[in-house]
Design a protein around this motif. Sequence first.
Motif, PDB file in Angstrom:
ATOM      1  N   PRO A   5     -24.943  26.214  47.651  1.00 35.08           N
ATOM      2  CA  PRO A   5     -26.121  26.601  46.863  1.00 35.08           C
ATOM      3  C   PRO A   5     -26.963  25.402  46.442  1.00 35.08           C
ATOM      4  N   VAL A   6     -26.321  24.264  46.212  1.00 36.95           N
ATOM      5  CA  VAL A   6     -27.065  23.072  45.785  1.00 36.95           C
ATOM      6  C   VAL A   6     -28.036  22.667  46.889  1.00 36.95           C
ATOM      7  N   TRP A   7     -27.539  22.686  48.145  1.00 33.06           N
ATOM      8  CA  TRP A   7     -28.403  22.330  49.276  1.00 33.06           C
ATOM      9  C   TRP A   7     -29.504  23.356  49.477  1.00 33.06           C
ATOM     10  N   THR A   8     -29.147  24.631  49.354  1.00 33.21           N
ATOM     11  CA  THR A   8     -30.139  25.695  49.536  1.00 33.21           C
ATOM     12  C   THR A   8     -31.267  25.519  48.529  1.00 33.21           C
ATOM     13  N   VAL A  11     -33.411  22.340  49.396  1.00 37.42           N
ATOM     14  CA  VAL A  11     -34.287  22.564  50.547  1.00 37.42           C
ATOM     15  C   VAL A  11     -35.467  23.438  50.132  1.00 37.42           C
ATOM     16  N   ARG A  12     -35.188  24.474  49.307  1.00 37.12           N
ATOM     17  CA  ARG A  12     -36.244  25.374  48.871  1.00 37.12           C
ATOM     18  C   ARG A  12     -37.259  24.645  47.985  1.00 37.12           C
ATOM     19  N   GLU A  13     -36.732  23.810  47.074  1.00 36.55           N
ATOM     20  CA  GLU A  13     -37.643  23.082  46.178  1.00 36.55           C
ATOM     21  C   GLU A  13     -38.527  22.116  46.963  1.00 36.55           C
ATOM     22  N   LEU A  14     -37.941  21.484  47.997  1.00 41.81           N
ATOM     23  CA  LEU A  14     -38.725  20.574  48.841  1.00 41.81           C
ATOM     24  C   LEU A  14     -39.810  21.357  49.581  1.00 41.81           C
ATOM     25  N   ARG A 132     -23.863  35.127  40.584  1.00 41.97           N
ATOM     26  CA  ARG A 132     -25.085  35.522  41.301  1.00 41.97           C
ATOM     27  C   ARG A 132     -26.171  34.461  41.089  1.00 41.97           C
ATOM     28  N   GLU A 133     -26.243  33.916  39.881  1.00 43.07           N
ATOM     29  CA  GLU A 133     -27.239  32.876  39.604  1.00 43.07           C
ATOM     30  C   GLU A 133     -26.940  31.629  40.439  1.00 43.07           C
ATOM     31  N   ARG A 134     -25.654  31.302  40.584  1.00 42.08           N
ATOM     32  CA  ARG A 134     -25.284  30.137  41.395  1.00 42.08           C
ATOM     33  C   ARG A 134     -25.691  30.337  42.847  1.00 42.08           C
ATOM     34  N   GLU A 135     -25.474  31.547  43.377  1.00 45.07           N
ATOM     35  CA  GLU A 135     -25.843  31.840  44.770  1.00 45.07           C
ATOM     36  C   GLU A 135     -27.343  31.687  44.981  1.00 45.07           C
TER      37      GLU A 135
END
Length: 240
Positions: A5-8, A11-14, A132-135
């Motif tokens: 999730p950290v990578w997801t 990537v989304r923020e970038l 769910r928030e972590r996902e």
Amino acid sequence: MPPSPVWTTLVRELAELLLPQRCVACGAFGDALHTACIGRLAAADGARCSRCWAPVDTGRSACARCEVAPPSALVARRAAFRFEGIARRAILEAKFRGIRALFEPLSLAAAEAVPLEWGVECVVPVPLHASRERERGFNQGALIASHVGRALGVPVRGDLVRRARRTRVQASLGRMERARNVEGAFVPLEGGAGGGAAVPASALLVDDVTTTGATLEAVSSALRAAGVRRVVALALAIED
Ligand SMILES: [Zn+2]
Ligand SMILES: [Zn+2]
């Protein structure tokens, strides 16, 4: 194995920073949803039940269901849009593709659907399970609540109720199963309101999409148990 999730999130923020935003309604670059394009979304208006906001025949003020057995903990429900077309796409993109910029225009439009006479003291998001928030990397309910609270000029209170267990996704279930799925899933926060803040007399519960209203009713019961006397609800969109 799925990406962490950290990578997801990273990537989304970038992507949000680097890619030009396209409007979900008109497709032109600029905003995630232009203010001028809000009118293209299907409004949840027309003849509707004054309690649960389900469509009714012209001239009627309550739906057949509310005439027989209105929701007990939740006093009334409103929504800005019908969960279809552009409104549906906007909410799904916001939630599952992480286009968080969509929540602001949608929430501000939803706040306008709140009747003035409701006079709520605070806004409460439907609690999301921590897993769910972590996902997802964010809590959409908290985002919607902050925008709606700002529009109405009332604080957000996330310290009144919590989710006691993770539930199945409501969209995959029928009406009866939905009520069972969320029954007892929300409870008052132990020790009452955090930080010694008083329990408000009235609260506006907010969620992204509402269908049968089972989730809103279950959270309302927990809010009533926490000491809130009057609970009303607002969703961005309603599935008729
Ligand atoms: Zn547009
Ligand atoms: Zn009704």
